[in-house]
Scaffold this active site. Structure first.
Site, PDB file in Angstrom:
ATOM      1  N   ARG A   1     -37.190  10.976  46.393  1.00  0.00           N
ATOM      2  CA  ARG A   1     -37.987  10.809  47.611  1.00  0.00           C
ATOM      3  C   ARG A   1     -38.741   9.483  47.597  1.00  0.00           C
ATOM      4  O   ARG A   1     -38.826   8.807  48.624  1.00  0.00           O
ATOM      5  CB  ARG A   1     -38.946  11.993  47.780  1.00  0.00           C
ATOM      6  CG  ARG A   1     -38.234  13.239  48.258  1.00  0.00           C
ATOM      7  CD  ARG A   1     -39.101  14.477  48.256  1.00  0.00           C
ATOM      8  NE  ARG A   1     -38.372  15.583  48.889  1.00  0.00           N
ATOM      9  CZ  ARG A   1     -38.794  16.833  48.933  1.00  0.00           C
ATOM     10  NH1 ARG A   1     -39.957  17.152  48.361  1.00  0.00           N
ATOM     11  NH2 ARG A   1     -38.081  17.771  49.525  1.00  0.00           N
TER      12      ARG A   1
ATOM     13  N   TYR B   1     -32.335  12.771  54.873  1.00  0.00           N
ATOM     14  CA  TYR B   1     -31.986  13.407  53.601  1.00  0.00           C
ATOM     15  C   TYR B   1     -33.152  13.387  52.625  1.00  0.00           C
ATOM     16  O   TYR B   1     -34.193  12.797  52.878  1.00  0.00           O
ATOM     17  CB  TYR B   1     -30.712  12.840  52.990  1.00  0.00           C
ATOM     18  CG  TYR B   1     -30.616  11.373  52.651  1.00  0.00           C
ATOM     19  CD1 TYR B   1     -31.687  10.500  52.659  1.00  0.00           C
ATOM     20  CD2 TYR B   1     -29.370  10.853  52.293  1.00  0.00           C
ATOM     21  CE1 TYR B   1     -31.546   9.171  52.323  1.00  0.00           C
ATOM     22  CE2 TYR B   1     -29.204   9.523  51.955  1.00  0.00           C
ATOM     23  CZ  TYR B   1     -30.299   8.687  51.966  1.00  0.00           C
ATOM     24  OH  TYR B   1     -30.148   7.377  51.626  1.00  0.00           O
ATOM     25  N   GLU B   2     -32.974  14.104  51.528  1.00  0.00           N
ATOM     26  CA  GLU B   2     -34.045  14.347  50.543  1.00  0.00           C
ATOM     27  C   GLU B   2     -35.246  15.058  51.160  1.00  0.00           C
ATOM     28  O   GLU B   2     -36.383  14.859  50.760  1.00  0.00           O
ATOM     29  CB  GLU B   2     -34.492  13.038  49.872  1.00  0.00           C
ATOM     30  CG  GLU B   2     -33.381  12.198  49.291  1.00  0.00           C
ATOM     31  CD  GLU B   2     -32.589  12.921  48.231  1.00  0.00           C
ATOM     32  OE1 GLU B   2     -33.054  13.956  47.729  1.00  0.00           O
ATOM     33  OE2 GLU B   2     -31.478  12.452  47.917  1.00  0.00           O
ATOM     34  N   GLY B   3     -34.982  15.903  52.138  1.00  0.00           N
ATOM     35  CA  GLY B   3     -36.048  16.596  52.857  1.00  0.00           C
ATOM     36  C   GLY B   3     -36.446  15.796  54.075  1.00  0.00           C
ATOM     37  O   GLY B   3     -36.949  14.678  53.946  1.00  0.00           O
TER      38      GLY B   3
END
Length: 590
Positions: free
Chosen positions: A297, A440-442
């Site tokens: 992140r 992406y990655e949350g």
């Protein structure tokens, strides 16, 4: 158009003047003997050389050629394999890795800068190394000694690459619904069966093996367990002596055809009784995976920053050379038929917005890296407080840097006018490549919920209050900044603290408030903290020998405080309206 140039002078300024990084590193035993300013500058210069001369020239073709998939084999764009070989040979994958297993053991506060250089040169290429470094980080933190010894040296060396396998068609942001199954075997390994989608670097031709970190549920007599576990699943099995053995039951179902990042392999992965090894404890897979997720992140936040820096370089150079219209201010006219785009206030607005966000974002990234270093390698209360800061700063790094990164790439494209919409100038590729970083990655909405819900409201606002008080005290102590700017930043801190306290109290009685307010809250925090970092840079700018560099810092500080930071107050006003207007429309009326 000129190619990417790493902003080395600004990076050195941050390490030397703004953060006194050498002193910070030498307070930590892990870095005391290896991390100093001279070494750091040499690392940055070598990173710049490789990325400017080898990686960046591949980026345009990588976008046009893309990744190919034939007969189950994934092939990266022309030139990537050779460039990755040079990247691996230089030790860049293991730059911040554990020296016991072949890593270089450098601080993350240096690593964030080399990450930015990589993303500035090529978003797609940088991801292969980033995912590999993240997988190694997770194995180092949670794997058994046997797994570390067997897998880390080849990951750090670049002989093997890594991937993070979480998402399934029915389980995206909410991973509780995953169906990938793990069945324990007599030898203590597990058979992994299932499918994953959207797997970045899921397969490639850059290394001899791909090490997958796979989330799965362990099979029991009553079906799949509710809790999720994490498994290391290599594409090719590894013998006890470290050599490669037979193919494992890991295959690529297809690759995704995407809006951008076409040089990055995004795969559908299938696991058919593939042999895997438990990482950490059963049922604690998410906790282990989040070691890698939090690293990624921050890295993806840097992706937004790197793309934004490249957007600024392209747009500023174009604006200097492109002549359109005449200056409204007669004193700025060239006397020719038309003038540079830079005489026009709106073009300057767009460029200064990008530049002011980039330079503050870079400072924010180094600060976040320092907190990661202290949290991981420090001791006592200092390490504990640094860890608490990382909790606040990680979702902010991912979401605020990527949101502003997309804003900036779009603004950079706008500077080009019609030329920004066509391929040859490179501006439109940056917009497409950067867009995924918000997803992406949350997704960034989830990052905002993490910040406000888990890190602020659940903590009764105590950590955020402490952070704001610390930054306020440091701001008050600054002696070489404009008094009006100081007052503006201190006022912004006070307003943010007041809004935080009100949100914490109001959230008790309104279940929808956190969800409705989270994105505006994250933006308010981001714009406010960037004001602090601008003053922190301005306060020491005169220590630079380059007078123009110092003058630029003061002028861009003035622009940020007057023209950009007021957006924090705007977002706080939106929060003050509550959740009612957002939640009033009934479900069946959408």
């Amino acid at each position: 158009m000129k190619g990417y140039k790493a902003p080395l002078a600004d990076m050195r300024f941050l390490l030397e003047q703004v953060f006194d990084a050498q002193n910070e590193w030498q307070q930590l035993p892990a870095f005391a003997e290896m991390a100093d300013l001279e070494t750091a500058v040499a690392v940055l210069e070598e990173s710049a050389k490789l990325n400017e001369q080898v990686v960046a020239p591949l980026d345009r073709n990588a976008d046009e050629q893309g990744v190919s998939f034939e007969n189950g084999i994934v092939k990266t764009p022309d030139g990537f394999a050779d460039a990755y070989g040079q990247f691996a040979e230089g030790g860049w994958i293991g730059l911040c890795g554990n020296p016991e297993f072949g890593g270089m053991g450098m601080p993350k506060s240096l690593g964030v800068l080399t990450d930015e250089i990589g993303y500035g040169a090529s978003n797609a290429f940088q991801l292969y190394g980033s995912l590999t470094a993240g997988a190694a980080l997770c194995i180092n933190a949670h794997g058994s000694d046997e797994l570390k010894e067997k897998f880390l040296p080849s990951l750090y060396s670049g002989a093997w690459t890594g991937a993070m396998d979480m998402t399934e068609p029915q389980a995206g942001s909410d991973l509780r619904g995953i169906r990938t199954k793990a069945e324990i075997q007599d030898n203590g390994s597990y058979k992994i069966s299932g499918s994953k989608i959207f797997i970045t670097s899921g397969d490639n031709d850059l290394g001899e093996n791909v090490v997958h970190l796979v989330l799965a549920k362990i099979a029991t007599d009553k079906g799949l367990s509710k809790n999720i576990s994490l498994f290391l699943v290599p594409k090719i099995l590894v013998n006890d002596d470290g050599s490669l053995g037979d193919a494992n039951g890991v295959s690529v179902g297809s690759i995704e055809h995407k809006m951008g990042l076409k040089g990055s392999a995004t795969c559908v992965m299938n696991y058919d009784d593939a042999e895997g090894y438990l990482i950490g404890q059963e049922g604690r897979g998410l906790a282990a995976m989040f070691t890698m997720m939090n690293y990624e992140r921050v890295s993806i936040g840097i992706q937004g920053l790197g793309a934004s820096e490249m957007a600024y370089q392209l747009a500023a150079e174009y604006a200097k050379e492109r002549r359109q219209g005449v200056a409204a201010d007669k004193s700025m006219r060239s006397g020719e038929f038309n003038d540079s785009l830079l005489v026009h206030g709106d073009v300057r607005r767009m460029l200064l917005n990008i530049r002011s966000l980039n330079e503050a974002g870079r400072a924010f990234a180094v600060h976040t890296g320092l907190q990661l270093d202290i949290a991981n390698y420090g001791e006592g209360e200092a390490a504990e407080w640094a860890g608490a800061q990382v909790g606040l700063l990680t979702p902010l790094a991912k979401a605020f840097l990527t949101d502003r990164g997309l804003d900036s790439t779009v603004a950079g494209q706008q500077v080009f006018g019609g030329h920004g919409f066509i391929r040859e100038w490179g501006a439109e590729q940056l917009v497409r490549d950067c867009r995924i970083a918000q997803i992406y990655e949350g997704t960034n909405g989830i990052q905002a919920l993490d910040l406000l819900g888990r890190k602020v409201v659940a903590n009764r606002g105590e950590n955020m209050k402490r952070l704001l008080e610390q930054f306020s005290a440091e701001t008050s102590a600054m002696t070489n900044v404009d008094a009006g700017h100081k007052d503006s930043v201190l006022t912004a801190f006070a307003e943010l603290q007041g809004a935080t306290a009100e949100l914490v109290d109001a959230a008790r009685n309104d279940a929808n408030l956190v969800n409705c307010a989270a994105v505006d809250y994250l933006n308010a925090v981001g714009y406010t903290l960037f004001g602090y970092f601008w003053l922190r840079m301005c306060n020491v700018a005169d220590e630079q020998a380059d007078e123009q560099f110092a003058s630029d810092k003061r002028l861009v500080t003035d622009y940020y405080v007057k023209r950009v930071m007021p957006l924090a107050a705007h977002h706080l006003r939106l929060i003050s309206t509550g959740a009612g207007a957002t939640m009033a429309l009934e479900l069946d009326r959408f």
